[in-house]
Design a protein around this motif. Structure first.
Motif, PDB file in Angstrom:
ATOM      1  N   GLU A  97       4.432  12.429   3.740  1.00 45.42           N
ATOM      2  CA  GLU A  97       5.434  12.465   3.150  1.00 45.42           C
ATOM      3  C   GLU A  97       6.213  11.005   3.194  1.00 45.42           C
ATOM      4  OE1 GLU A  97       9.932  14.403   1.970  1.00 45.42           O
ATOM      5  OE2 GLU A  97       8.061  15.614   2.835  1.00 45.42           O
TER       6      GLU A  97
ATOM      7  N   LEU B  85       1.941   9.155   0.508  1.00 45.02           N
ATOM      8  CA  LEU B  85       0.620   9.289   0.858  1.00 45.02           C
ATOM      9  C   LEU B  85       0.069  10.289  -0.327  1.00 45.02           C
ATOM     10  CD1 LEU B  85      -1.079   8.538   4.062  1.00 45.02           C
ATOM     11  CD2 LEU B  85      -0.969   7.365   2.848  1.00 45.02           C
ATOM     12  N   LYS B  86      -1.019  10.100  -0.953  1.00 45.46           N
ATOM     13  CA  LYS B  86      -1.051  11.426  -1.694  1.00 45.46           C
ATOM     14  C   LYS B  86      -1.763  12.616  -1.449  1.00 45.46           C
ATOM     15  CE  LYS B  86      -1.758   8.997  -5.954  1.00 45.46           C
ATOM     16  NZ  LYS B  86      -2.638   8.205  -7.259  1.00 45.46           N
ATOM     17  N   ASN B  87      -2.453  12.585  -0.164  1.00 41.88           N
ATOM     18  CA  ASN B  87      -3.201  13.855   0.091  1.00 41.88           C
ATOM     19  C   ASN B  87      -3.798  13.212   2.113  1.00 41.88           C
ATOM     20  OD1 ASN B  87      -5.669  12.053   0.000  1.00 41.88           O
ATOM     21  ND2 ASN B  87      -6.219  12.749  -2.080  1.00 41.88           N
TER      22      ASN B  87
ATOM     23  N   ALA C 229      -6.211  10.471   1.975  1.00 40.63           N
ATOM     24  CA  ALA C 229      -5.739   8.417   2.363  1.00 40.63           C
ATOM     25  C   ALA C 229      -5.224   9.244   3.379  1.00 40.63           C
ATOM     26  CB  ALA C 229      -4.355   9.316   1.136  1.00 40.63           C
TER      27      ALA C 229
END
Length: 110
Positions: free
Chosen positions: A25, A29-31, A34
């Motif tokens: 967070e 980042l997305k996941n 990443a």
């Protein structure tokens, strides 16, 4: 000692997911994939940490600090690591044993 026997993995407060989610967070980042790319670690490392098959070791904690800018203390707080001391091993800080040294400690002269 296998990873399932690591004392940190048995602490009730220990939740590596909270730390990983916080870093993801903070960095936008997305996941996990990443995060693994940014950290330059293999994706299975992040997966094993998430599923508590691998404790967050010193090198991973330092790398998380480097990429996120969060302090080591903040990262440990996020994951619920409440240990007072964090040591690499019980031999850390001990002077090396003198092997083959003469009484002067300088070895043999030529």
């Amino acid at each position: 000692m296998t990873t399932t026997e690591h004392p940190l993995l048995n602490q009730e407060s220990y939740d590596p997911n909270r730390m990983l989610d916080g870093v993801i967070e903070k960095m936008g980042l997305k996941n996990d994939a990443a995060l693994s790319r940014v950290m330059e670690v293999a994706p299975p490392v992040i997966s094993k940490v998430r599923h508590r098959r691998l404790p967050v070791g010193a090198s991973l904690l330092i790398r998380l600090h480097e990429v996120s800018g969060l302090s080591i203390a903040e990262l440990r707080q996020l994951m619920g690591d409440r240990r007072q001391k964090f040591r690499a091993s019980d031999t850390y800080g001990r002077p090396p044993a003198q092997m083959g040294m003469g009484s002067s400690g300088l070895g043999n002269s030529v």
